[in-house]
Design an enzyme around this catalytic site. Structure first.
Site, PDB file in Angstrom:
ATOM      1  N   ASP A  84       0.759  -1.055   0.051  1.00  0.00           N
ATOM      2  CA  ASP A  84      -0.116   0.028  -0.108  1.00  0.00           C
ATOM      3  C   ASP A  84       0.749   1.330   0.204  1.00  0.00           C
ATOM      4  O   ASP A  84       1.519   1.298   0.827  1.00  0.00           O
ATOM      5  CB  ASP A  84      -0.958  -0.041   1.187  1.00  0.00           C
ATOM      6  CG  ASP A  84      -2.144   1.049   0.904  1.00  0.00           C
ATOM      7  OD1 ASP A  84      -1.721   2.352   0.572  1.00  0.00           O
ATOM      8  OD2 ASP A  84      -3.236   0.449   1.462  1.00  0.00           O
ATOM      9  N   SER A 113      -6.741   3.999  -1.683  1.00  0.00           N
ATOM     10  CA  SER A 113      -6.702   2.976  -1.711  1.00  0.00           C
ATOM     11  C   SER A 113      -7.878   2.099  -1.911  1.00  0.00           C
ATOM     12  O   SER A 113      -7.668   0.838  -2.350  1.00  0.00           O
ATOM     13  CB  SER A 113      -6.209   2.454  -0.461  1.00  0.00           C
ATOM     14  OG  SER A 113      -4.909   2.957  -0.004  1.00  0.00           O
ATOM     15  N   ASP A 123       2.074   2.602   3.624  1.00  0.00           N
ATOM     16  CA  ASP A 123       1.154   3.814   3.428  1.00  0.00           C
ATOM     17  C   ASP A 123       1.369   4.535   4.578  1.00  0.00           C
ATOM     18  O   ASP A 123       1.140   6.063   4.691  1.00  0.00           O
ATOM     19  CB  ASP A 123      -0.065   3.422   3.007  1.00  0.00           C
ATOM     20  CG  ASP A 123      -1.188   4.408   2.853  1.00  0.00           C
ATOM     21  OD1 ASP A 123      -0.879   5.137   1.546  1.00  0.00           O
ATOM     22  OD2 ASP A 123      -2.199   4.524   3.544  1.00  0.00           O
ATOM     23  N   HIS A 135      -1.091   2.792  -5.220  1.00  0.00           N
ATOM     24  CA  HIS A 135      -0.728   4.092  -5.548  1.00  0.00           C
ATOM     25  C   HIS A 135       0.750   4.538  -5.007  1.00  0.00           C
ATOM     26  O   HIS A 135       1.180   3.789  -4.244  1.00  0.00           O
ATOM     27  CB  HIS A 135      -1.864   5.256  -5.071  1.00  0.00           C
ATOM     28  CG  HIS A 135      -1.752   4.982  -3.684  1.00  0.00           C
ATOM     29  ND1 HIS A 135      -1.170   5.498  -2.591  1.00  0.00           N
ATOM     30  CD2 HIS A 135      -2.970   4.321  -2.805  1.00  0.00           C
ATOM     31  CE1 HIS A 135      -1.473   5.181  -1.354  1.00  0.00           C
ATOM     32  NE2 HIS A 135      -2.663   4.627  -1.624  1.00  0.00           N
ATOM     33  N   HIS A 185      -1.113  10.886  -1.088  1.00  0.00           N
ATOM     34  CA  HIS A 185      -0.656   9.884  -2.129  1.00  0.00           C
ATOM     35  C   HIS A 185       0.069  10.793  -3.262  1.00  0.00           C
ATOM     36  O   HIS A 185      -0.248  11.943  -3.362  1.00  0.00           O
ATOM     37  CB  HIS A 185      -1.945   9.220  -2.378  1.00  0.00           C
ATOM     38  CG  HIS A 185      -2.588   8.419  -1.522  1.00  0.00           C
ATOM     39  ND1 HIS A 185      -3.763   7.705  -1.625  1.00  0.00           N
ATOM     40  CD2 HIS A 185      -2.159   8.001  -0.222  1.00  0.00           C
ATOM     41  CE1 HIS A 185      -4.134   7.023  -0.498  1.00  0.00           C
ATOM     42  NE2 HIS A 185      -3.246   7.165   0.478  1.00  0.00           N
TER      43      HIS A 185
HETATM   44 ZN   LIG Z   1      -3.002   6.172   2.221  1.00  0.00          ZN
END
Ligand SMILES: [Zn+2]
Ligand SMILES: *[C@@H]1O[C@H](CO)[C@@H](O)[C@H](O)[C@H]1NC(C)=O
Ligand SMILES: *[C@@H]1O[C@H](CO)[C@@H](O)[C@H](O)[C@H]1NC(C)=O
Ligand SMILES: *[C@@H]1O[C@H](CO)[C@@H](O)[C@H](O)[C@H]1NC(C)=O
Ligand SMILES: *[C@@H]1O[C@H](CO)[C@@H](O)[C@H](O)[C@H]1NC(C)=O
Ligand SMILES: *[C@@H]1O[C@H](CO)[C@@H](O)[C@H](O)[C@H]1NC(C)=O
Ligand SMILES: *[C@@H]1O[C@H](CO)[C@@H](O)[C@H](O)[C@H]1NC(C)=O
Ligand SMILES: *[C@@H]1O[C@H](CO)[C@@H](O)[C@H](O)[C@H]1NC(C)=O
Ligand SMILES: *[C@@H]1O[C@H](CO)[C@@H](O)[C@H](O)[C@H]1NC(C)=O
Ligand SMILES: *[C@@H]1O[C@H](CO)[C@@H](O)[C@H](O)[C@H]1NC(C)=O
Length: 532
Positions: free
Chosen positions: A68, A118, A344, A386, A461
């Site tokens: 992630d 996500s 992430d 991403h 992101h």
């Molecule tokens: Zn995130």
């Protein structure tokens, strides 16, 4: 003035090089001075590439590793970190994912967002359909937060296609198991945050929308392996947590009073099912006598790898190990989704060190999966949903600590800067109206927040493409620049599940691709030639 600054810079550089030399390590490996070193390395790689044959086998097993937020800068930085952790310079080492023979780029945008989240991306790489941000397992016709747009817009995932084909299926994550990435594998929800009915607006509950935890145990009732965090969303409100009984913030959140963990336990009792909530119990299981496993190791997300108490919580690698040993008993094979979910989170917090250790741990899990499977019958794909606005630069020398400083001062504010920087995020900080002097801070600390250009409480992101690494049957179909939703189509094709399996009846996918695609195409060309 300029001349003097240049002199100081040069002297600093020379001094630091000397210091490096004194520490006993040359600036770079001596052998790299020899052209023969580079030539023979490249020639070995070339010979291997020439020897490579397309693997058109049938993929009995499918594994997707999802990092992630693992953009390309994160992959490169994780590689350097992994190398440095084993005492090397870092740049030259290979991650497990670097060893995969095929790479593609994946375009990650959501239908309604240039920079993706996500949830919409999970719908793409699991269900094969691009969707709106914030929604899971529903098409772009569904609107985030609008319960009344769920019905009729559900899209199913490759995990379900695999289950329907008789395969065993599993989900392993370092986040709560109802988080955006895993939830798109089993839920259809217009809001990724509806973990339990306690997080849902009353209106949505009234209109009949189901929370994600409930969908986890109701939609595809026989998911063989579910591991991660998220106990509190499965338990009734006011029920205290088994591991943290005195911490009220970890109490159950469910308003409907259901105990979904107990329901799962009851349902799998006579089907070799096991529920575990700690590492000891997980590792004491004998996978050959377990067909269903629910492992929920924390009330919410699992801790960061750097902070994990290794006597209470399993690592991602340990979870993957157990998962594969349970799943691979099925002669029809398995589908496994593995998420390194907190890369992430580290980035959002501006804590690059946390993020990179998470990525290194996921790479270790990839290595473990590799040991337990074969490219003959297992297709493994690694990608990210991403990227992040994370980067590293600053003309650092070979072998510079990935968390270290650039070798020069800024020629504008005369202060040092770290190689790792964020485009935005919580690391933005001014003291007396100017940029903080990082030399006064512990920039190697686990929770150091790298400097950011724009102040934000949560770093965002990034919008650029992410890499897709693949190996095993049909891995060569994952190449070029592709839309993210292409990924499950290829994986399903390789495994003869889902919508495109006409090629499977002959038992050889490349042979039947010839008859179902090239043969008609050839006839068409001949026909049009005759007619002209
Ligand atoms: Zn995130
Ligand atoms: C659907 O729900 C949204 C918000 O929950 C509401 O604004 C909208 O009017 C509803 N649409 C219909 C057709 O009921
Ligand atoms: C949390 O759980 C404990 C034990 O069941 C209970 O005494 C307490 O009231 C709960 N607190 C909240 C805020 O739900
Ligand atoms: C849960 O706790 C709250 C406050 O602690 C209390 O008002 C409520 O009655 C409790 N509910 C149940 C079902 O015990
Ligand atoms: C689980 O089974 C036990 C024993 O049959 C029963 O008492 C209990 O109510 C069940 N719990 C749930 C949540 O279904
Ligand atoms: C792990 O869970 C089991 C089952 O609830 C429990 O008996 C055991 O004490 C737990 N172990 C640890 C170390 O918490
Ligand atoms: C890990 O957890 C155990 C059991 O709760 C505890 O005794 C131990 O102190 C913890 N270790 C660390 C380093 O926090
Ligand atoms: C930055 O901090 C270091 C270490 O305290 C100090 O030597 C240096 O002079 C400082 N640079 C500036 C521009 O303040
Ligand atoms: C900020 O400015 C004040 C007043 O000039 C000074 O006392 C203080 O040391 C400065 N702080 C830093 C971190 O430079
Ligand atoms: C599949 O068919 C192709 C073309 O006929 C053949 O070259 C290949 O060896 C076959 N593969 C398998 C696994 O049978």
């Amino acid at each position: 003035m300029m001349y003097k600054a240049g002199m100081i810079k040069a002297i600093t550089l020379i001094l630091s090089c000397l210091l490096w030399q004194v520490q006993g390590k040359p600036l770079f490996p001596e052998q790299e001075k020899n052209p023969e070193f580079w030539n023979s390395w490249a020639q070995r790689t070339l010979v291997n590439a020439l020897r490579e044959e397309l693997n058109t086998n049938y993929a009995k097993n499918l594994i997707l590793f999802l990092g992630d937020g693992m953009g390309v800068p994160t992959v490169t930085a994780a590689r350097i970190l992994k190398g440095q952790l084993s005492g090397q310079y870092g740049e030259e080492v290979q991650l497990e994912m670097d060893k995969f023979p095929y790479v593609a780029l994946s375009k990650t945008y959501n239908t309604n967002a240039q920079v993706a989240d996500s949830a919409g991306t999970a719908t793409a790489y699991l269900c094969g359909v691009k969707a709106n941000e914030g929604t899971v397992g529903v098409s772009a016709a569904a609107v985030r937060g609008w319960c009344n747009t769920t019905q009729g817009n559900e899209v199913t995932s490759i995990l379900k296609w695999a289950k329907d084909a008789g395969k065993s299926v599993g989900i392993v994550t370092t986040t709560r198991v109802m988080h955006a990435t895993p939830s798109a594998a089993y839920a259809h929800c217009v809001d990724r945050d509806w973990y339990s009915d306690g997080e849902m607006p009353a209106e949505a509950v009234q209109q009949g929308c189901k929370d994600i935890s409930r969908q986890l145990i109701e939609n595809i009732p026989n998911i063989n392996v579910i591991m991660g965090g998220g106990r509190k969303y499965m338990l009734p409100k006011n029920m205290s947590d088994v591991e943290y009984p005195s911490e009220k913030k970890y109490n159950g959140t469910r308003k409907d009073g259901r105990n979904l963990i107990q329901e799962w336990v009851n349902r799998t009792k006579y089907k070799r099912g096991h529920y575990v909530w700690n590492k000891t119990d997980l590792l004491s299981l004998n996978p050959s006598s377990v067909d269903y496993l629910l492992g929920l190791f924390e009330p919410g997300d699992l801790p960061y790898e750097l902070e994990r108490n290794s006597s209470t919580d399993p690592s991602l690698t340990e979870m993957v190990d157990v998962a594969i040993k349970i799943l691979n008993k099925n002669p029809k094979g398995f589908y496994l989704l593995v998420e390194g979910g907190r890369i992430d989170h580290g980035h959002h917090e501006g804590k690059a060190k946390q993020a990179l250790y998470e990525a290194v741990e996921m790479d270790r899990a990839i290595g473990r999966a590799d040991l337990l499977t074969s490219t003959y019958d297992t297709m493994t794909v690694i990608t990210a949903d991403h990227s992040h606005v994370f980067n590293f630069g600053g003309y650092t020398r070979r072998g510079n600590s990935i968390f270290g400083l650039a070798p020069m001062l800024s020629d504008v504010d005369q202060k040092p800067f770290t190689s790792i920087l964020y485009g935005n995020g919580p690391g933005f900080k001014l003291i007396n109206g100017s940029r903080v002097n990082v030399s006064t801070e512990d920039y190697q600390a686990n929770n150091y927040q790298a400097q950011a250009a724009i102040p934000l409480s949560s770093e965002t992101h990034g919008g650029e493409d992410v890499a897709v690494f693949s190996k095993g049957p049909m891995a060569h179909l994952l190449r070029g620049v592709q839309e993210q939703n292409y990924i499950p189509h290829v994986m399903a094709y390789a495994a003869c599940i889902g919508q495109n399996k006409d090629h499977c009846t002959s038992g050889n996918s490349s042979a039947s691709l010839a008859t179902t695609f090239y043969l008609p195409l050839g006839l068409l060309i001949v026909a049009s030639w005759l007619l002209s």
